[in-house]
Design an enzyme around this catalytic site. Structure first.
Site, PDB file in Angstrom:
ATOM      1  N   TYR A  50      50.145  37.424  19.549  1.00 46.66           N
ATOM      2  CA  TYR A  50      48.761  37.822  19.813  1.00 46.66           C
ATOM      3  C   TYR A  50      47.837  37.206  18.762  1.00 46.66           C
ATOM      4  O   TYR A  50      47.943  37.502  17.568  1.00 46.66           O
ATOM      5  CB  TYR A  50      48.613  39.341  19.809  1.00 46.66           C
ATOM      6  CG  TYR A  50      49.295  40.043  20.957  1.00 46.66           C
ATOM      7  CD1 TYR A  50      49.737  39.342  22.085  1.00 46.66           C
ATOM      8  CD2 TYR A  50      49.503  41.419  20.930  1.00 46.66           C
ATOM      9  CE1 TYR A  50      50.362  39.988  23.144  1.00 46.66           C
ATOM     10  CE2 TYR A  50      50.122  42.072  21.991  1.00 46.66           C
ATOM     11  CZ  TYR A  50      50.553  41.358  23.087  1.00 46.66           C
ATOM     12  OH  TYR A  50      51.176  42.011  24.137  1.00 46.66           O
ATOM     13  N   SER A 214      48.536  45.888  31.159  1.00 45.64           N
ATOM     14  CA  SER A 214      47.411  45.552  32.045  1.00 45.64           C
ATOM     15  C   SER A 214      47.227  46.601  33.139  1.00 45.64           C
ATOM     16  O   SER A 214      47.229  46.286  34.331  1.00 45.64           O
ATOM     17  CB  SER A 214      47.615  44.165  32.665  1.00 45.64           C
ATOM     18  OG  SER A 214      47.474  43.154  31.696  1.00 45.64           O
ATOM     19  N   PRO A 215      47.061  47.869  32.777  1.00 44.30           N
ATOM     20  CA  PRO A 215      46.954  48.936  33.774  1.00 44.30           C
ATOM     21  C   PRO A 215      45.692  48.905  34.620  1.00 44.30           C
ATOM     22  O   PRO A 215      45.597  49.632  35.612  1.00 44.30           O
ATOM     23  CB  PRO A 215      47.008  50.216  32.918  1.00 44.30           C
ATOM     24  CG  PRO A 215      46.505  49.795  31.582  1.00 44.30           C
ATOM     25  CD  PRO A 215      47.009  48.398  31.396  1.00 44.30           C
ATOM     26  N   GLY A 219      46.427  41.009  39.982  1.00 43.48           N
ATOM     27  CA  GLY A 219      46.999  39.687  39.808  1.00 43.48           C
ATOM     28  C   GLY A 219      47.551  39.531  38.404  1.00 43.48           C
ATOM     29  O   GLY A 219      47.939  40.502  37.759  1.00 43.48           O
ATOM     30  N   VAL A 224      39.731  42.812  36.249  1.00 39.39           N
ATOM     31  CA  VAL A 224      39.960  44.239  36.446  1.00 39.39           C
ATOM     32  C   VAL A 224      39.528  44.631  37.854  1.00 39.39           C
ATOM     33  O   VAL A 224      38.613  44.039  38.426  1.00 39.39           O
ATOM     34  CB  VAL A 224      39.193  45.077  35.404  1.00 39.39           C
ATOM     35  CG1 VAL A 224      39.701  44.775  34.004  1.00 39.39           C
ATOM     36  CG2 VAL A 224      37.693  44.831  35.483  1.00 39.39           C
ATOM     37  N   PHE A 225      40.183  45.650  38.399  1.00 41.49           N
ATOM     38  CA  PHE A 225      39.818  46.108  39.739  1.00 41.49           C
ATOM     39  C   PHE A 225      38.706  47.147  39.708  1.00 41.49           C
ATOM     40  O   PHE A 225      38.000  47.345  40.702  1.00 41.49           O
ATOM     41  CB  PHE A 225      41.043  46.652  40.492  1.00 41.49           C
ATOM     42  CG  PHE A 225      41.788  47.751  39.800  1.00 41.49           C
ATOM     43  CD1 PHE A 225      41.325  49.058  39.796  1.00 41.49           C
ATOM     44  CD2 PHE A 225      42.981  47.493  39.125  1.00 41.49           C
ATOM     45  CE1 PHE A 225      42.020  50.077  39.161  1.00 41.49           C
ATOM     46  CE2 PHE A 225      43.681  48.502  38.479  1.00 41.49           C
ATOM     47  CZ  PHE A 225      43.201  49.795  38.504  1.00 41.49           C
TER      48      PHE A 225
END
Length: 304
Positions: A50, A214-215, A219, A224-225
């Site tokens: 990271y 990545s909650p 994809g 983000v949704f």
């Protein structure tokens, strides 16, 4: 903060992902770490790659790491990805990677070390030797994996004497194939395809805690949704349930993962203190069965 079992540890049910801490200045990083501790979200997830190691350095500095601070937190890091090389689970690399993480984090030990993405050239005997050295010297107390399927874990367990206590996997409402294939058993549709070897059931059987990464993503890092016009039905349903519980849409999206009986420990990715607070609030909400399925279906998932 509600806790979840991670091996013999009792840890916060929300893990704080530190992949983006290098986007903060010194003051912001210090404030973020302290706010996280004040919230009770004292489990911090790192990886040696990271920011090319910079994220661990920034965290160590921001935490003003010393014994009295260290005892208040859980530190987890990952190793095995080598930029320009690919993946490396060799004994030499694991030992060197841990030494680097300890130096950057300004600590003498990691609470958990995860092997980061499967190495096709893994020799489990070497991994076992590395784990033994790290455990006997007190540099790593617990071990796990990331992005591995059941057979890969079984192969590792054949040689490694330490329990594998965690498996960090990508999982969200819109990336829920590992849940969907369990619902679509014996069906011929796309959601019946078993792409991960029934990893959720395997981990539950073997007391391996799943850590969804990545909650809030759809994809593979496509975005983000939440609030995304590509998912109108999903956002409408989440907003409806958010209003009922008087919390944010972030809280409900996180609560959806926590409602699963596998007792997962989602890893946040935010460096925004207010959003971290919204994630933490999810620990106090238990969605009904009906609400969980309504959210699942509104994301485009189907039932047999």
């Amino acid at each position: 903060m509600r806790t979840v079992k991670l091996g013999t540890l009792q840890v916060p049910t929300i893990a704080v992902g530190c992949m983006r801490i290098n986007k903060l200045d010194k003051y912001e990083a210090e404030r973020f770490v302290q706010e996280a501790l004040d919230l009770g979200t004292n489990f911090f997830d790192h990886a040696d790659i990271y920011g090319g190691g910079v994220c661990e350095e920034i965290f160590g500095e921001a935490a003003h790491m010393k014994a009295t601070v260290r005892e208040k937190m859980f530190l987890q890091s990952k190793c095995g990805i080598r930029p320009g090389i690919a993946f490396d689970f060799s004994k030499k690399h694991i030992l060197e990677a841990v030494e680097g993480s300890l130096k950057r984090l300004r600590t003498d030990y990691l609470d958990v070390l995860l092997l980061h993405r499967p190495d096709a050239l893994m020799e489990p005997e070497e991994v076992a030797e590395a784990f033994d050295i790290l455990q006997s010297t007190g540099k790593v107390r617990n071990f796990g994996v990331s992005n591995q399927n059941p057979m890969q874990i079984q192969l590792l367990k054949k040689f490694v004497k330490q329990p594998i206590i965690a498996n960090q996997l990508q999982l969200s409402i819109t990336n829920a194939n590992m849940i969907s294939q369990g619902i679509h058993v014996n069906m011929l549709d796309d959601q019946a395809v078993n792409r991960d070897g029934s990893v959720i059931d395997f981990c539950r059987i073997h007391d391996i805690t799943i850590q969804p990464w990545s909650p809030f993503q759809y994809g593979f890092f496509e975005g983000v949704f939440l609030g995304n016009e590509k998912f109108p039905k999903l956002n409408a349903k989440i907003d409806e349930i958010s209003a009922k519980y008087e919390v944010s849409n972030t809280t409900i999206a996180m609560a959806w993962l926590l409602r699963h009986p596998a007792h997962m420990q989602p890893v946040t990715g935010t460096m925004n203190v207010e959003r971290l607070k919204d994630c933490a609030k999810a620990a106090d909400i238990k969605l009904t069965r009906e609400e969980w399925y309504e959210i699942y279906l509104s994301a485009g998932n189907i039932l047999p």
